[in-house]
Enzyme design. Structure first.
Site, short mmCIF file in Angstrom:
data_model
loop_
_atom_site.label_atom_id
_atom_site.label_comp_id
_atom_site.label_asym_id
_atom_site.label_seq_id
_atom_site.Cartn_x
_atom_site.Cartn_y
_atom_site.Cartn_z
N LYS A 115 0.83 -1.21 0.00
CA LYS A 115 0.00 0.00 0.00
C LYS A 115 0.86 1.26 0.00
CE LYS A 115 -4.25 -1.81 2.01
NZ LYS A 115 -5.23 -1.69 3.10
N LYS A 195 -4.45 -12.00 -6.02
CA LYS A 195 -5.72 -12.25 -5.34
C LYS A 195 -6.83 -11.32 -5.85
CE LYS A 195 -5.21 -9.14 -1.43
NZ LYS A 195 -5.19 -8.86 -0.02
N LYS A 198 -10.48 -5.53 -4.00
CA LYS A 198 -11.34 -4.37 -4.22
C LYS A 198 -10.62 -3.29 -5.01
CE LYS A 198 -13.73 -4.77 0.20
NZ LYS A 198 -13.62 -4.43 1.62
P1 AMP Z 1 -10.82 -6.47 3.07
O1 AMP Z 1 -11.66 -6.42 1.86
O2 AMP Z 1 -9.36 -6.33 2.75
O3 AMP Z 1 -11.29 -5.61 4.20
O4 AMP Z 1 -10.96 -7.96 3.59
C1 AMP Z 1 -12.06 -8.43 4.34
C2 AMP Z 1 -11.93 -9.91 4.55
O5 AMP Z 1 -12.00 -10.61 3.30
C3 AMP Z 1 -10.59 -10.32 5.19
O6 AMP Z 1 -10.81 -11.38 6.10
C4 AMP Z 1 -9.79 -10.81 4.02
O7 AMP Z 1 -8.83 -11.78 4.38
C5 AMP Z 1 -10.86 -11.43 3.14
N1 AMP Z 1 -10.47 -11.41 1.73
C6 AMP Z 1 -10.23 -10.29 0.96
N2 AMP Z 1 -9.89 -10.64 -0.29
C7 AMP Z 1 -9.89 -12.00 -0.33
C8 AMP Z 1 -9.62 -12.97 -1.35
N3 AMP Z 1 -9.28 -12.60 -2.59
N4 AMP Z 1 -9.72 -14.27 -1.02
C9 AMP Z 1 -10.09 -14.67 0.23
N5 AMP Z 1 -10.36 -13.81 1.23
C10 AMP Z 1 -10.26 -12.49 0.96
#
Ligand code: AMP
Ligand code: TRP
Length: 328
Positions: A115, A195, A198
């Site tokens: 980031k 991965k 968003k």
């Molecule tokens: P975030 O969108 O970064 O706030 O992530 C929220 C939750 O979703 C966290 O527990 C992340 O580990 C999970 N997460 C985000 N992207 C992925 C992905 N591509 N695969 C699996 N889990 C994800």
């Protein structure tokens, strides 16, 4: 609400729209854990401030995220669900924990490096994992359902617990990371070596929880695979197909290997069509719940959740103040 021995916390950032990776890697476990644990879930708005954002859009994105979490099966009657910024004890505990965190350890965090490369460094971005540890520890939970990408942050949290308890007495349990056996790391549909995220500028890289059935079909049809023909579960040589197989498995509840052998010689076109239909059915109830939701009602539920979280956090923060020599 279930009140028991074992407690759970997890958080999600209100940046953009939630996608299938969030649901498969984390949210479906959040929902399931409501049956057996005392659950605390949070839209971590303070974390999202570490990268540049627009304040007006932020306000709306935060509510959208809350709605999508509820649509994924989190029931505010069964979980304490709230906005992080409305419970000041998260920030208070983050300060205390920051005094026992080494800067070297923060500098080595993969997410910080990524980031910082994209949006520039700031102190909040560097100390992000300390606030995350405070989120997890403020309710003294035992388990944290997250995707695989959060491994390093959970390890830091566990280190901090050991350091804190050693120095100030047994205050916090050491929390376990809970990741699903299949789908802990959902990959981008356009680049199966990175991965699903968003922040990816290509919207075809992710399935949103709000995508229509036709959008789901189109994105799966255009998913990047490889130039062979055999459907097989082999991450090294076939990451695109393996990613789709995992999603197929989650959506149908069937085993990855069983699906791989059933579709082995079906051809990629037919295989993708079957995956798309399974995902359409899997996401339909989430989208329907989301569409039926009322903004004012969700805001009211979030205010109630924050009030309950504050009551509980205040009690546990008092034990921290006492341990560090600052009791009333
Ligand atoms: P975030 O969108 O970064 O706030 O992530 C929220 C939750 O979703 C966290 O527990 C992340 O580990 C999970 N997460 C985000 N992207 C992925 C992905 N591509 N695969 C699996 N889990 C994800
Ligand atoms: N860092 C997590 C992510 O990017 C979000 C998060 C913040 C979190 N605080 C948390 C997850 C506490 C679990 C527990 O996904």
């Amino acid at each position: 609400m279930y009140v028991g021995e074992k407690k759970v916390f997890s958080g999600i950032q209100p940046t953009g729209e939630l996608h299938l990776g969030n649901l498969v890697g984390a949210l479906r476990n959040w929902a399931q854990m409501q049956d057996d644990y005392e659950t605390y879930y949070c839209v971590v708005d303070l974390h999202a401030m570490t990268i540049p954002y627009d304040p007006a859009a932020f306000q709306a994105a935060r509510l959208e995220t809350a709605k999508l979490v509820i649509a994924s099966g989190i029931e505010p009657k069964r979980s304490v669900f709230y906005f992080q910024s409305q419970v000041p004890q998260h920030s208070e505990l983050a300060w205390v924990l920051s005094t026992i965190t080494g800067i070297g350890q923060l500098n080595r965090m993969t997410q910080f490096k990524e980031k910082a490369d994209r949006s520039g460094q700031n102190l909040g971005l560097l100390s992000y994992p300390v606030l995350m540890a405070a989120d997890i520890l403020i309710h003294k939970v035992h388990a944290v359902p997250v995707g695989e990408d959060q491994r390093q942050h959970l390890e830091l949290t566990r280190d901090l617990v050991e350091r804190f308890n050693h120095r100030f007495g047994e205050v916090f349990p050491v929390p376990e990371r809970i990741t699903p056996a299949v789908g802990a790391r959902v990959m981008s549909l356009q680049d199966p070596t990175s991965k699903m995220s968003k922040s990816d500028s290509d919207v075809r890289s992710r399935l949103l929880l709000t995508d229509s059935s036709d959008q789901i079909r189109r994105k799966i049809r255009s998913a990047v695979t490889d130039s062979e023909r055999t459907v097989a579960y082999e991450w090294k040589t076939k990451p695109g197909i393996s990613n789709l197989l995992e999603l197929f498995s989650v959506a149908t509840g069937r085993g990855v290997e069983e699906l791989a052998s059933e579709y082995r010689d079906a051809g990629y076109g037919r295989f993708k069509m079957a995956v798309a239909e399974a995902l359409v059915e899997y996401l339909r109830p989430v989208r329907q719940r989301y569409q039926g939701m009322d903004n004012a009602e969700v805001s009211r539920l979030m205010a109630e959740g924050a009030a309950e979280a504050r009551r509980r956090a205040e009690v546990s923060m008092a034990t921290v103040w006492e341990a560090v020599g600052l009791s009333a």
